[in-house]
Structure formats: structure tokens, C-alpha cells
Design a protein around this motif. Structure first.
Motif, PDB file in Angstrom:
ATOM      1  N   ARG A 195      -9.379   7.715  -0.768  1.00  0.00           N
ATOM      2  CA  ARG A 195      -8.580   8.693  -0.012  1.00  0.00           C
ATOM      3  C   ARG A 195      -7.214   8.875  -0.661  1.00  0.00           C
ATOM      4  NH1 ARG A 195      -8.687   8.095   6.233  1.00  0.00           N
ATOM      5  NH2 ARG A 195     -10.606   9.256   5.846  1.00  0.00           N
ATOM      6  N   TRP A 196      -6.599   7.759  -1.068  1.00  0.00           N
ATOM      7  CA  TRP A 196      -5.317   7.795  -1.772  1.00  0.00           C
ATOM      8  C   TRP A 196      -5.451   6.955  -3.034  1.00  0.00           C
ATOM      9  CZ3 TRP A 196      -0.762  10.152   0.187  1.00  0.00           C
ATOM     10  CH2 TRP A 196      -0.830  10.601   1.513  1.00  0.00           C
ATOM     11  N   ALA A 234      -2.004  -2.335   8.809  1.00  0.00           N
ATOM     12  CA  ALA A 234      -2.485  -3.009  10.017  1.00  0.00           C
ATOM     13  C   ALA A 234      -1.589  -2.725  11.215  1.00  0.00           C
ATOM     14  CB  ALA A 234      -2.569  -4.514   9.780  1.00  0.00           C
ATOM     15  N   HIS A 235      -0.326  -2.425  10.955  1.00  0.00           N
ATOM     16  CA  HIS A 235       0.609  -2.096  12.029  1.00  0.00           C
ATOM     17  C   HIS A 235       0.724  -0.594  12.275  1.00  0.00           C
ATOM     18  CE1 HIS A 235       2.219  -5.926  13.362  1.00  0.00           C
ATOM     19  NE2 HIS A 235       2.265  -6.338  12.117  1.00  0.00           N
ATOM     20  N   GLY A 236      -0.169   0.180  11.682  1.00  0.00           N
ATOM     21  CA  GLY A 236      -0.222   1.594  11.979  1.00  0.00           C
ATOM     22  C   GLY A 236       0.613   2.491  11.103  1.00  0.00           C
ATOM     23  N   TYR A 237       1.181   1.965  10.022  1.00  0.00           N
ATOM     24  CA  TYR A 237       1.934   2.805   9.104  1.00  0.00           C
ATOM     25  C   TYR A 237       0.987   3.801   8.428  1.00  0.00           C
ATOM     26  CZ  TYR A 237       6.136  -0.222   9.099  1.00  0.00           C
ATOM     27  OH  TYR A 237       7.268  -0.911   9.432  1.00  0.00           O
ATOM     28  N   SER A 238       1.501   4.967   8.091  1.00  0.00           N
ATOM     29  CA  SER A 238       0.761   5.880   7.225  1.00  0.00           C
ATOM     30  C   SER A 238       0.665   5.256   5.833  1.00  0.00           C
ATOM     31  CB  SER A 238       1.483   7.220   7.136  1.00  0.00           C
ATOM     32  OG  SER A 238       2.711   7.080   6.428  1.00  0.00           O
ATOM     33  N   VAL A 239      -0.257   5.760   5.006  1.00  0.00           N
ATOM     34  CA  VAL A 239      -0.376   5.209   3.660  1.00  0.00           C
ATOM     35  C   VAL A 239       0.916   5.362   2.860  1.00  0.00           C
ATOM     36  CG1 VAL A 239      -1.565   5.422   1.435  1.00  0.00           C
ATOM     37  CG2 VAL A 239      -2.885   5.356   3.558  1.00  0.00           C
ATOM     38  N   PRO A 240       1.565   6.542   2.837  1.00  0.00           N
ATOM     39  CA  PRO A 240       2.828   6.624   2.095  1.00  0.00           C
ATOM     40  C   PRO A 240       3.894   5.659   2.607  1.00  0.00           C
ATOM     41  CG  PRO A 240       1.988   8.819   2.522  1.00  0.00           C
ATOM     42  CD  PRO A 240       1.142   7.871   3.328  1.00  0.00           C
ATOM     43  N   ASP A 241       4.009   5.512   3.922  1.00  0.00           N
ATOM     44  CA  ASP A 241       5.005   4.590   4.459  1.00  0.00           C
ATOM     45  C   ASP A 241       4.646   3.141   4.153  1.00  0.00           C
ATOM     46  OD1 ASP A 241       6.593   6.602   5.446  1.00  0.00           O
ATOM     47  OD2 ASP A 241       5.856   6.457   7.509  1.00  0.00           O
ATOM     48  N   ALA A 242       3.349   2.822   4.197  1.00  0.00           N
ATOM     49  CA  ALA A 242       2.910   1.456   3.886  1.00  0.00           C
ATOM     50  C   ALA A 242       3.184   1.124   2.420  1.00  0.00           C
ATOM     51  CB  ALA A 242       1.418   1.301   4.189  1.00  0.00           C
ATOM     52  N   VAL A 243       2.918   2.069   1.515  1.00  0.00           N
ATOM     53  CA  VAL A 243       3.169   1.831   0.094  1.00  0.00           C
ATOM     54  C   VAL A 243       4.669   1.707  -0.166  1.00  0.00           C
ATOM     55  CG1 VAL A 243       3.024   2.869  -2.208  1.00  0.00           C
ATOM     56  CG2 VAL A 243       1.028   2.880  -0.697  1.00  0.00           C
ATOM     57  N   GLY A 244       5.474   2.550   0.492  1.00  0.00           N
ATOM     58  CA  GLY A 244       6.923   2.441   0.337  1.00  0.00           C
ATOM     59  C   GLY A 244       7.445   1.093   0.800  1.00  0.00           C
ATOM     60  N   PHE A 245       6.936   0.618   1.931  1.00  0.00           N
ATOM     61  CA  PHE A 245       7.324  -0.695   2.435  1.00  0.00           C
ATOM     62  C   PHE A 245       6.925  -1.779   1.427  1.00  0.00           C
ATOM     63  CE2 PHE A 245       6.284  -4.653   4.562  1.00  0.00           C
ATOM     64  CZ  PHE A 245       7.398  -4.876   5.357  1.00  0.00           C
ATOM     65  N   ALA A 246       5.685  -1.702   0.921  1.00  0.00           N
ATOM     66  CA  ALA A 246       5.193  -2.719  -0.009  1.00  0.00           C
ATOM     67  C   ALA A 246       5.964  -2.707  -1.320  1.00  0.00           C
ATOM     68  CB  ALA A 246       3.703  -2.501  -0.265  1.00  0.00           C
ATOM     69  N   LYS A 247       6.349  -1.527  -1.767  1.00  0.00           N
ATOM     70  CA  LYS A 247       7.134  -1.436  -3.004  1.00  0.00           C
ATOM     71  C   LYS A 247       8.460  -2.175  -2.841  1.00  0.00           C
ATOM     72  CE  LYS A 247       8.344   0.416  -7.072  1.00  0.00           C
ATOM     73  NZ  LYS A 247       7.658   0.121  -8.340  1.00  0.00           N
ATOM     74  N   ARG A 248       9.097  -2.006  -1.711  1.00  0.00           N
ATOM     75  CA  ARG A 248      10.367  -2.706  -1.473  1.00  0.00           C
ATOM     76  C   ARG A 248      10.143  -4.213  -1.330  1.00  0.00           C
ATOM     77  NH1 ARG A 248      10.611   1.636   1.884  1.00  0.00           N
ATOM     78  NH2 ARG A 248      10.547   0.448   3.817  1.00  0.00           N
TER      79      ARG A 248
END
Length: 288
Positions: free
Chosen positions: A192-193, A246-260
Motif C-alpha cells: 500500500r505504501w 498500533a496507536h492509530g497513526y496514519s502511515v505518513p504520521d507513523a513514518v514521521g514519528f519513526a524517523k525522529r
């Protein structure tokens, strides 16, 4: 849920005595403790999630490289998944080292049966581990077709590094244009992404990660951290993405969080043994 902002590296945590959000890693064990399920579980715990595990292989490795590994029987890998998911429940899952075509087949089938994947209730992060950071092979070449045809189409997001991109798509990413071409190729395989990570683009003084959903590109960039201690960076980014999903983030927001999250871990990385030390999420313990 919306990512709260660039300075926030916390996820919701359960009160003492309350069951936290659960996630699953399907990956190999790193005897040196820097990558694999060890890196995944560190990130899960330090972000406040309970981690379940389906072990796919036991590696013999240290800070200098991988000296060997022993695969777990495919039916045992699948049985671990069938044991924990119905009983404990997971809100997201990730894969790491899968070692062989039969294990990939077993994992893909179990994901489909358990409702894990891009079209299911439980999102799946596919970190297509093909080789260690030292270049040691962790997936048989003949298993790449199985990875392409069976697992990547189940991915909510697939997160290869540039060496893995080349093995999977045949594209050697050397600049922004080839990075976009690789993202298209990965998305065409069914994810999907597609996230094409730029950490191995050594010619750049930045580490640009490119996310693509078939229509739009999103770039996550940070100045390259000057450290030789980056063992487990890919595992850590995929694990943090899994936690945010798992906490309901969108994929872009989850990737941004993980990058940080992984950038902060690289800033705190430490030496270990005679080779490469690990990305270090333990800064959270000292800084709270």
C-alpha cells in the motif's frame, strides 16, 4: 490519531496494572543484541507497548558481522503466530529477517489467516531483510521471488534500505530520480505504501526517506548523524513505525514519528565490541 508534532517522541502508555497496546515482531534473533527481535523489543518497551515474538531464525553474530544462522522450521514460525495473536491480540505487526522462501510462505499464509496485512484490521510493516549491514546474506537469493509475490503484497508499508531495494527491484538508487523510480517499483509489487530509505545514500550529507502511496510522495529528511554505530537502524525504524500504527497513526504520521525516533537513537548510539555499535533507544531511560 494525528502525530502530535516533531518534538514529541512519546506514544500513549497504559497505567500500571492496565494491559498496554500489543504488537508482534516476526524476525530473527541477534546474539549481539543490536538488531533483530532484540532491537524491536527495546523499541516496543521504551515506547510503552507489549511485544510478542515469532522467532524465524537464530543468528550467530556480533559487532563484526554474522558468522551463521539456524532457521526455525516454517511450521513452528507459523505456530508461534497462531498461538499469540488469537490469545493476546495485536494492534500491528512487523516482519524482519525471514531467512527462506518456505518461512516467507508460512508467514504470509498465517498473516492472511489471522487478519494481518494491508487489507486487514491489523497493519503489517514489512522490513525485507536480505543482508546484514556488513553485507552478510540473510535471505537466500532464490527466495526473493517469494518475497516479491507473497509478502510485499500484504504490506501496509514496506521499508527496504537501498541495498534491499536493489535486490528486490534491480534499481540502484543514487539520486532523487532513481529513489522515486524505486518507490514506484516497490508500490507496483503490491504494498500500500513504499518507503525507500536513504540512510545508505552515503554521497549525501542528509538521510532522505521517501514514502509513496501510488499517487503522492512524502519526504522525511534529516542531516546525516556522524556515527559509525548504526547497527539495527532499519529494525528500529520499522519497529517504531509499527508502534505508531498500533496507536492509530496514519502511515505518513507513523513514518514521521519513526524517523525522529531512529534519529534520536543514532544521536545516542554507543560503541560495542570491535565493530559497529547499535542505535540506542535507551536515551529514553535517562531523559524520561
Amino acid at each position: 490519531m494525528t502525530d502530535p508534532g516533531p518534538d514529541d517522541l512519546r506514544l500513549p502508555t497504559a497505567a500500571p496494572g492496565i494491559t498496554p497496546t500489543r504488537v508482534l515482531t516476526i524476525a530473527g534473533s541477534d546474539s549481539g543484541g543490536g538488531a533483530g527481535i532484540q532491537a524491536d523489543l527495546r523499541t516496543f518497551a521504551l515506547l510503552g507497548l507489549h511485544g510478542c515474538v515469532a522467532v524465524t531464525a537464530v543468528t550467530v553474530q556480533n559487532s563484526l558481522g554474522v558468522q551463521g544462522f539456524q532457521e526455525i522450521a516454517p511450521e513452528t514460525v507459523a505456530a508461534q503466530m497462531h498461538s499469540v495473536v488469537p490469545d493476546i491480540g495485536v494492534a500491528a505487526a512487523k516482519t524482519g529477517m525471514l531467512a527462506s522462501g518456505p518461512i516467507i510462505e508460512a508467514v504470509a499464509e498465517a498473516c492472511s489467516e489471522l487478519g494481518i496485512g494491508r487489507d486487514a484490521d491489523v497493519p503489517l510493516v514489512v522490513d525485507p531483510v536480505c543482508a546484514s549491514m556488513h553485507g552478510d546474506p540473510l535471505l537466500a537469493t532464490e527466495s526473493l521471488d517469494t518475497l516479491r509475490s507473497r509478502l510485499i503484497p500484504l504490506a501496509t508499508v514496506v521499508t527496504p534500505n537501498l541495498d534491499e531495494v536493489r535486490l528486490i527491484t534491480g534499481i540502484d538508487v543514487v539520486d532523487a530520480a532513481s529513489q522515486r523510480s524505486a518507490a514506484h517499483a516497490l508500490h507496483d509489487l503490491g504494498a500500500r505504501w513504499a518507503l525507500v530509505k536513504g540512510g545508505h545514500l552515503r554521497s549525501s550529507d542528509h538521510s532522505p526517506d521517501l514514502l509513496f502511496d501510488g499517487h503522492d510522495f512524502r519526504q522525511f529528511d534529516h542531516r546525516r548523524i556522524d556515527t559509525g554505530h548504526d547497527h539495527g537502524a532499519g529494525d528500529t525504524l520499522a519497529a517504531a513505525t509499527t508502534c505508531a500504527l498500533a496507536h492509530g497513526y496514519s502511515v505518513p504520521d507513523a513514518v514521521g514519528f519513526a524517523k525522529r525516533w531512529v534519529t534520536r537513537g543514532l544521536q545516542s548510539a554507543y560503541p560495542l565490541g570491535a565493530g559497529h555499535g547499535p542505535v540506542n533507544p535507551l536515551w529514553r531511560v535517562s531523559e524520561g
